[in-house]
Structure formats: C-alpha cells, structure tokens
Design a protein around this motif. Sequence first.
Motif, PDB file in Angstrom:
ATOM      1  N   ARG A  64      44.190  11.274 -68.364  1.00 26.89           N
ATOM      2  CA  ARG A  64      44.075  12.687 -68.025  1.00 26.89           C
ATOM      3  C   ARG A  64      45.361  13.197 -67.387  1.00 26.89           C
ATOM      4  O   ARG A  64      45.832  12.624 -66.386  1.00 26.89           O
ATOM      5  N   GLU A 136      40.329  16.437 -70.862  1.00 25.12           N
ATOM      6  CA  GLU A 136      40.134  16.840 -69.477  1.00 25.12           C
ATOM      7  C   GLU A 136      41.431  16.650 -68.698  1.00 25.12           C
ATOM      8  O   GLU A 136      42.298  15.868 -69.097  1.00 25.12           O
ATOM      9  N   ASN A 163      37.998  16.762 -64.694  1.00 28.38           N
ATOM     10  CA  ASN A 163      37.278  15.569 -64.243  1.00 28.38           C
ATOM     11  C   ASN A 163      37.196  15.510 -62.723  1.00 28.38           C
ATOM     12  O   ASN A 163      36.144  15.189 -62.168  1.00 28.38           O
TER      13      ASN A 163
END
Length: 296
Positions: A64, A136, A163
């Motif tokens: 991420r 994300e 997240n």
Amino acid sequence: MKLSRTRTRQLVAATALAVAVALVPAAGNAVSESGAPQERVGATVESDAVQKSASCTPTKEHPRPVVLVHGTFGNSKTNWTGLSAYLKNRGYCVHAMDYGQLPGVPIFHGLDRIEKSAAQLDDFVDQVLADSGATEVDIVGHSQGGMMPRHYLKFLGGAQKVNALVGIAPSSHGTTLSGLTRLLDLWPGAKEAIGDHTPALDQQVVGSDFLTELNRGGDTVPGVDYTVISSRYDLVVTPYETQYLEGERVRNVLLQDLCPSSLSGHVAIALTDRTAWHETANALDPANATPASCSS
C-alpha cells in the motif's frame, strides 16, 4: 495600574494570535459556503525522499502506498523531510500532498476550509491509486493532517480506499491552544478575523460546528485501522488526551510510554522524533512491528 504576571501573559498571547492572523491575507473567493472542492491543487513533491506516484511501484512487503498529509501552516516539503526518508528507506512508496492553500499565501498551507481540503485528499488518493495500481493506501497525517482525513473517510467514501490512518498529534476533537482560544474575547474581532481569513483554524477550536459534525455518531468508520501518537508535552493540540480516538480498531499511543525521556512537543513529534517514526512504521505494518523505544 500594574498588570499581574498572568494577565500580562494573557494579553501577550492574545496579541500574538491576532497579529498572526492579520499577516494572512483574506481568503476571498477561495472560501465558499457550500465547501465545494476547488480545482485540485494537491501535488506530489518531487524529491529523493518523496517520490512522484508514477515512479514507485509498491512491493509485496509493502503493497500500500503511504500518503503523507501535513498540518496547519505546513506543506508537503517542510513537514515530512525526516519521516518521508525514514519510510522510503524501509521500502515504502511515499507520496506527500499539499492542501488547504489560500490565494496569495505561499508556503503556509492547510488554512482553507477543511471540507475542501478533504476533497483535495480524495482526488490525491485517487491519483496515487491509479498511478500505482494499488487498491488501498495508508494515510499518515500530522496535526490537522491527522484529523482532516477522517472527514474524507466518513463523508467522501474514503473508507473504501484506505486501510489505515495514523494521526501524529492530530486535532481529533479540537484544541484550546493551551487556553489561548479562551482569550479571544480580550481582542475584539479576533475570532471573526480567524474565521474569515483562516477558516481551518476556526474549525479546529474545541466545540466548532465542523468538529461537532465530524465526531457525531463516533470517532471511526468501519474497515479502517486507526493509530494516534501523542505527546504529553504538546502545547498546540490541548489537552493532549483529546487527540485520542475511541473505537474497536483504534490504538492510542503516548510517546512518553515508549520513551519516558522524550520532550518532543507538537512539531518535533512529527519532524524529528525517531521513536514516533518507529511507531508509525509499526502501525503501517503491525504484523512485523518491533518495540519502539528511546533508541529507535
């Protein structure tokens, strides 16, 4: 008549606040009653520490991208010189945005209406996701930057794209500015000047309409992990305990519980404190977290 020492300090503080606001030009047309987003002006800093989104592909270890969100009066360069490099060196793709700019006010950002800043964050996250191919992001924010994303999560659909949110000294429930906000009546017109010239400051005062709506129904939204890192020596977002959040997926951390000798205040906790940086990395990758301490 001779003023008491306490009264003198109060007058000096109120004067300082009024002067600071007077130095910032009025927002003019930049502030709308509707809070509709302006033309997107957030941009990724081009530097060795903070990469352009297209230039970094997330890894399996850190899938991420991390979006850094500066605080009030900050910007993407000055706020993150240390932490951005710290995270990059640990293999993260790091992207910093600028938001809340007012016309004619260079360098000092995060001053426009917070709803508009959250819309800028919405656009910026979409760009990072599109450029990186990730589904994300994780957000790390300092001060207002740790609170403003909660508007994005709650009202702009951000929870589907985020997240985790890590707030470093966030203005979660507003601030008394060590009592300074209660002294505004000592300077006639100061409160109105703040609201007219620098709306984000007015919105971060304890009890503001913005914060009342943001925190109505709970501090968090489902699907997002929250970490708050605070210092007992914070004199800007006060009392420091108001930075904490309540919710099932919340972890509130007091810096001095990790490093009792730390004297970091509101600015240093984000700019220079390696213990706070270590705990930020732990929040981004809890499965591989290691104890943070004074020697981090």
